[in-house]
Design an enzyme around this catalytic site. Structure first.
Site, PDB file in Angstrom:
ATOM      1  N   HIS A  14       0.860  -1.117   0.151  1.00 57.65           N
ATOM      2  CA  HIS A  14       0.042   0.104  -0.085  1.00 57.65           C
ATOM      3  C   HIS A  14       0.810   1.261  -0.115  1.00 57.65           C
ATOM      4  O   HIS A  14       1.740   1.213   0.647  1.00 57.65           O
ATOM      5  CB  HIS A  14      -0.967   0.079   1.066  1.00 57.65           C
ATOM      6  CG  HIS A  14      -1.834   1.111   1.249  1.00 57.65           C
ATOM      7  ND1 HIS A  14      -1.578   2.417   1.571  1.00 57.65           N
ATOM      8  CD2 HIS A  14      -3.264   1.298   1.024  1.00 57.65           C
ATOM      9  CE1 HIS A  14      -2.762   3.291   1.543  1.00 57.65           C
ATOM     10  NE2 HIS A  14      -3.768   2.428   1.258  1.00 57.65           N
ATOM     11  N   ASP A  16       0.835   4.128   1.423  1.00 54.58           N
ATOM     12  CA  ASP A  16       1.109   4.690   2.703  1.00 54.58           C
ATOM     13  C   ASP A  16       2.318   3.758   3.448  1.00 54.58           C
ATOM     14  O   ASP A  16       3.163   4.319   4.122  1.00 54.58           O
ATOM     15  CB  ASP A  16      -0.056   5.086   3.402  1.00 54.58           C
ATOM     16  CG  ASP A  16      -0.895   6.164   2.848  1.00 54.58           C
ATOM     17  OD1 ASP A  16      -0.253   7.086   2.368  1.00 54.58           O
ATOM     18  OD2 ASP A  16      -2.022   6.068   3.102  1.00 54.58           O
ATOM     19  N   LYS A  17       2.082   2.557   3.154  1.00 53.14           N
ATOM     20  CA  LYS A  17       3.062   1.637   3.913  1.00 53.14           C
ATOM     21  C   LYS A  17       4.175   1.411   3.378  1.00 53.14           C
ATOM     22  O   LYS A  17       5.417   1.592   4.179  1.00 53.14           O
ATOM     23  CB  LYS A  17       2.231   0.449   4.182  1.00 53.14           C
ATOM     24  CG  LYS A  17       1.382  -0.085   5.402  1.00 53.14           C
ATOM     25  CD  LYS A  17       1.954  -0.133   6.358  1.00 53.14           C
ATOM     26  CE  LYS A  17       1.294   1.051   7.520  1.00 53.14           C
ATOM     27  NZ  LYS A  17       1.952   1.392   8.693  1.00 53.14           N
ATOM     28  N   GLU A  42      10.301  11.794   6.850  1.00 52.22           N
ATOM     29  CA  GLU A  42       9.141  11.676   6.295  1.00 52.22           C
ATOM     30  C   GLU A  42       9.278  11.505   4.969  1.00 52.22           C
ATOM     31  O   GLU A  42      10.259  12.187   4.164  1.00 52.22           O
ATOM     32  CB  GLU A  42       8.048  12.637   6.458  1.00 52.22           C
ATOM     33  CG  GLU A  42       7.664  12.645   8.161  1.00 52.22           C
ATOM     34  CD  GLU A  42       6.632  13.765   8.440  1.00 52.22           C
ATOM     35  OE1 GLU A  42       5.884  13.650   9.200  1.00 52.22           O
ATOM     36  OE2 GLU A  42       7.069  14.970   8.072  1.00 52.22           O
ATOM     37  N   GLU A  55      14.211  16.071   9.450  1.00 49.16           N
ATOM     38  CA  GLU A  55      15.580  16.503  10.257  1.00 49.16           C
ATOM     39  C   GLU A  55      16.406  15.191  10.843  1.00 49.16           C
ATOM     40  O   GLU A  55      15.843  14.316  11.602  1.00 49.16           O
ATOM     41  CB  GLU A  55      15.087  17.434  11.701  1.00 49.16           C
ATOM     42  CG  GLU A  55      14.304  18.601  11.293  1.00 49.16           C
ATOM     43  CD  GLU A  55      12.568  18.275  10.862  1.00 49.16           C
ATOM     44  OE1 GLU A  55      12.325  18.907  10.003  1.00 49.16           O
ATOM     45  OE2 GLU A  55      12.261  17.405  11.707  1.00 49.16           O
ATOM     46  N   LYS A 166      -5.759  -4.431   0.926  1.00 46.46           N
ATOM     47  CA  LYS A 166      -6.260  -3.877   1.992  1.00 46.46           C
ATOM     48  C   LYS A 166      -7.289  -4.943   2.527  1.00 46.46           C
ATOM     49  O   LYS A 166      -7.855  -5.553   1.610  1.00 46.46           O
ATOM     50  CB  LYS A 166      -7.113  -2.516   1.864  1.00 46.46           C
ATOM     51  CG  LYS A 166      -6.372  -1.549   1.191  1.00 46.46           C
ATOM     52  CD  LYS A 166      -7.279  -0.313   0.900  1.00 46.46           C
ATOM     53  CE  LYS A 166      -7.649   0.446   2.171  1.00 46.46           C
ATOM     54  NZ  LYS A 166      -8.115   1.870   1.979  1.00 46.46           N
ATOM     55  N   PHE A 232      -9.009  -4.385  -9.648  1.00 45.50           N
ATOM     56  CA  PHE A 232      -7.959  -3.572  -9.138  1.00 45.50           C
ATOM     57  C   PHE A 232      -6.486  -3.850  -9.479  1.00 45.50           C
ATOM     58  O   PHE A 232      -5.704  -4.586  -9.245  1.00 45.50           O
ATOM     59  CB  PHE A 232      -7.929  -4.008  -7.486  1.00 45.50           C
ATOM     60  CG  PHE A 232      -7.057  -3.254  -6.481  1.00 45.50           C
ATOM     61  CD1 PHE A 232      -6.246  -2.228  -7.063  1.00 45.50           C
ATOM     62  CD2 PHE A 232      -7.039  -3.538  -5.181  1.00 45.50           C
ATOM     63  CE1 PHE A 232      -5.469  -1.489  -6.088  1.00 45.50           C
ATOM     64  CE2 PHE A 232      -6.030  -2.864  -4.247  1.00 45.50           C
ATOM     65  CZ  PHE A 232      -5.167  -1.822  -4.759  1.00 45.50           C
ATOM     66  N   ASP A 240      -2.307   5.994  -5.961  1.00 44.07           N
ATOM     67  CA  ASP A 240      -2.687   6.877  -4.859  1.00 44.07           C
ATOM     68  C   ASP A 240      -1.160   7.448  -4.238  1.00 44.07           C
ATOM     69  O   ASP A 240      -0.271   6.512  -4.050  1.00 44.07           O
ATOM     70  CB  ASP A 240      -3.545   6.091  -3.995  1.00 44.07           C
ATOM     71  CG  ASP A 240      -4.040   7.083  -2.733  1.00 44.07           C
ATOM     72  OD1 ASP A 240      -3.587   8.336  -3.015  1.00 44.07           O
ATOM     73  OD2 ASP A 240      -4.554   6.648  -1.675  1.00 44.07           O
ATOM     74  N   ALA A 241      -1.083   8.493  -4.057  1.00 43.86           N
ATOM     75  CA  ALA A 241       0.244   9.131  -3.516  1.00 43.86           C
ATOM     76  C   ALA A 241       0.283   8.462  -1.773  1.00 43.86           C
ATOM     77  O   ALA A 241      -0.755   8.256  -1.251  1.00 43.86           O
ATOM     78  CB  ALA A 241       0.126  10.315  -3.056  1.00 43.86           C
ATOM     79  N   ARG A 246       0.500   7.949   7.859  1.00 46.79           N
ATOM     80  CA  ARG A 246      -0.888   8.358   7.393  1.00 46.79           C
ATOM     81  C   ARG A 246      -1.860   7.064   7.838  1.00 46.79           C
ATOM     82  O   ARG A 246      -3.037   6.987   7.437  1.00 46.79           O
ATOM     83  CB  ARG A 246      -1.190   8.527   5.790  1.00 46.79           C
ATOM     84  CG  ARG A 246      -2.385   9.245   5.709  1.00 46.79           C
ATOM     85  CD  ARG A 246      -2.490  10.285   4.606  1.00 46.79           C
ATOM     86  NE  ARG A 246      -1.867   9.390   3.105  1.00 46.79           N
ATOM     87  CZ  ARG A 246      -1.815   9.771   1.939  1.00 46.79           C
ATOM     88  NH1 ARG A 246      -1.966  11.426   2.066  1.00 46.79           N
ATOM     89  NH2 ARG A 246      -1.496   9.147   0.971  1.00 46.79           N
ATOM     90  N   LYS A 247      -1.242   5.996   8.362  1.00 46.98           N
ATOM     91  CA  LYS A 247      -1.976   4.884   8.745  1.00 46.98           C
ATOM     92  C   LYS A 247      -1.951   4.598  10.413  1.00 46.98           C
ATOM     93  O   LYS A 247      -1.316   3.340  10.785  1.00 46.98           O
ATOM     94  CB  LYS A 247      -1.461   3.571   7.903  1.00 46.98           C
ATOM     95  CG  LYS A 247      -2.059   3.695   6.462  1.00 46.98           C
ATOM     96  CD  LYS A 247      -3.664   3.540   6.530  1.00 46.98           C
ATOM     97  CE  LYS A 247      -4.305   3.915   5.103  1.00 46.98           C
ATOM     98  NZ  LYS A 247      -4.423   4.887   4.644  1.00 46.98           N
ATOM     99  N   LYS A 267      10.915   7.836  12.979  1.00 43.77           N
ATOM    100  CA  LYS A 267      11.356   8.568  14.126  1.00 43.77           C
ATOM    101  C   LYS A 267      12.231   7.610  15.162  1.00 43.77           C
ATOM    102  O   LYS A 267      11.898   6.508  15.239  1.00 43.77           O
ATOM    103  CB  LYS A 267       9.921   9.045  15.070  1.00 43.77           C
ATOM    104  CG  LYS A 267       9.202   9.891  14.063  1.00 43.77           C
ATOM    105  CD  LYS A 267       7.885  10.260  15.211  1.00 43.77           C
ATOM    106  CE  LYS A 267       7.001  11.387  14.419  1.00 43.77           C
ATOM    107  NZ  LYS A 267       5.781  11.405  15.007  1.00 43.77           N
ATOM    108  N   LYS A 271      11.998  10.435  20.126  1.00 39.71           N
ATOM    109  CA  LYS A 271      10.736  11.043  19.889  1.00 39.71           C
ATOM    110  C   LYS A 271       9.776   9.822  20.754  1.00 39.71           C
ATOM    111  O   LYS A 271       9.549   8.941  20.410  1.00 39.71           O
ATOM    112  CB  LYS A 271      10.386  10.772  18.520  1.00 39.71           C
ATOM    113  CG  LYS A 271      11.242  12.070  17.702  1.00 39.71           C
ATOM    114  CD  LYS A 271      12.428  11.785  17.414  1.00 39.71           C
ATOM    115  CE  LYS A 271      13.137  12.722  16.489  1.00 39.71           C
ATOM    116  NZ  LYS A 271      14.387  12.677  16.340  1.00 39.71           N
ATOM    117  N   ASP A 273       6.648  10.217  20.729  1.00 37.86           N
ATOM    118  CA  ASP A 273       5.573   9.453  19.976  1.00 37.86           C
ATOM    119  C   ASP A 273       5.786   8.062  19.582  1.00 37.86           C
ATOM    120  O   ASP A 273       4.645   7.308  19.810  1.00 37.86           O
ATOM    121  CB  ASP A 273       5.518  10.267  18.599  1.00 37.86           C
ATOM    122  CG  ASP A 273       4.815  11.607  18.631  1.00 37.86           C
ATOM    123  OD1 ASP A 273       3.949  11.760  19.548  1.00 37.86           O
ATOM    124  OD2 ASP A 273       4.879  12.324  17.646  1.00 37.86           O
TER     125      ASP A 273
END
Length: 403
Positions: A14, A16-17, A42, A55, A166, A232, A240-241, A246-247, A267, A271, A273
């Site tokens: 995918h 995003d992945k 990113e 960074e 998916k 598909f 798709d970009a 984003r997931k 990261k 971090k 997060d």
């Protein structure tokens, strides 16, 4: 009908992945050469474009083109399949970490002097007893389906499958919150142009769905949807970009637990997060594994540059052996939530992050991840039972005094 809850997963192909995987590949490449690397990377990918932004402060020498090509080969992209890493434009927008932020993170600098959190924020960890891996069933099954899709593509069982895909799993729960049945399963997979829907559906049912779905939860009312648009073929960054981070619900608990909003991939562990979310899962998982609750959620909150968390919150949704306040005290006394302690406890300066980019960061059985450990289970169980015994004794003394 009971309550319905749905979770989704996506394959490593995918878009995003794929972006997550490239970001974590940059991180691991830096950590392989420099365990003190500070990385916040990113990635944006489109058909003939890859943008690296962020960074990074490190002694490591990073070859971004080589990292991108290796990542594309790993997930199964090639020139006629959504992304051609060998012939795309590469854009770099990488700076060093801000000195102001670094001062709050570096030991001996900043107002705190200890290693502070790399940013303010809140993180959640969760565990429940629905599955052996102590994850909610909807996200656990969704991940198993997408991982199986990739497996049968890569081992050539279904060679006409392509990298993008998916899944979505809807579970019906009864009035007590217990899993009752599978209500709906959706599976969408990219495929070669010459494969018809009937052939694809039959093969995917046999090799993926039947291999993964628990038979005792499937009944004649369970709805199975395979490629519900019928076709598909165009997928990956061509369709798709893709963008790092984003997931985040796919990465965590499928929506069953709350989320602080911070993404993980790309990261380093300074971090919070990432590192504190891992540690919150580590704590919640061990509470459930110790039998102290059937469900547990841990929230941590930090201020930038400050080592001690500004908040530690524990809830068991009424399933705990102890009340939540008492369990919260036990957790705060037993675990050290400062960033440096978390990094040391989990060994987070190692290049271990690539495998987390797809199929979830939690509940993994295919790769050993330190935050999925059970080292504190016996100690927590003993402390909790001692507290229960103490409270029982105090109640008896109070009852006798009242008489």
């Amino acid at each position: 009908m009971g309550q319905l809850f749905s979770s989704e997963s996506v394959t490593e192909g995918h878009p995003d992945k794929f972006a997550d995987f490239v970001s974590d590949s940059v991180l691991d490449a830096a950590l392989e050469q420099d365990s003190e690397a500070r990385v916040a990377c990113e990635v944006l990918v489109k058909t003939r474009l890859a943008v690296f932004a962020g960074e990074i402060t490190t002694k490591a020498r990073l070859n971004y083109e080589e990292i991108l090509r290796a990542a594309a080969a790993h997930v199964g992209y090639h020139a006629d399949c959504g992304f051609d890493a060998a012939h795309c434009q590469l854009v770099l927008a990488i700076d060093a970490q801000s000195e102001d932020i670094a001062a709050g993170v570096n030991i001996g600098e900043g107002l705190d002097q200890d290693q502070g959190a790399g940013d303010q924020g809140l993180m959640f960890g969760f565990a429940c007893d629905e599955t052996p891996e102590l994850m909610p069933l909807p996200i656990a099954l969704a991940h198993r389906l997408t991982r199986r899709l990739s497996d049968v593509r890569k081992d050539k069982t279904l060679p006409w499958l392509r990298a993008d895909g998916k899944s979505q799993v809807t579970v019906e729960y009864d009035e007590r919150g217990q899993v009752e049945r599978l209500a709906t399963v959706v599976l969408s997979t990219q495929h070669a142009a010459d494969i018809g829907h009937a052939q694809l559906e039959g093969a995917v049912r046999a090799e993926v769905l039947d291999a993964v779905l628990p038979a005792h939860l499937v009944d004649d009312r369970t709805r199975i949807l395979v490629n519900p648009t019928g076709r598909f073929v165009i997928g990956g960054p061509e369709g798709d970009a893709g963008l790092t981070g984003r997931k985040i619900i796919v990465d965590t608990y499928g929506g069953m637990a709350r989320h602080g909003g911070g993404a993980f991939s790309g990261k380093d562990a300074s971090k919070v997060d990432r590192s504190a979310a891992y540690f919150a899962r580590y704590v919640a998982r061990q509470i459930v594994a110790a039998g102290l609750a059937r469900r547990c959620e841990v929230q941590l909150a930090y201020a930038i540059g400050v080592a001690e968390p500004v908040g530690v919150y524990v809830t068991t949704f009424g399933t705990g052996l102890l009340d939540d306040a008492a369990l919260g005290v036990l957790v705060r006394e037993h675990f050290d939530f400062k960033p440096r302690a978390i990094i040391e406890a989990l060994g987070l300066k190692r290049p271990i992050f690539r495998p987390t980019a797809a199929y979830g960061h939690f509940g993994r059985t295919d790769v050993a991840l330190p935050w999925e450990g059970s080292e504190h289970v016996e100690a927590l169980r003993a402390l909790a039972h001692a507290q229960v015994g103490r409270r029982a004794s105090e109640s008896m003394v109070q009852a006798r005094a009242a008489c």
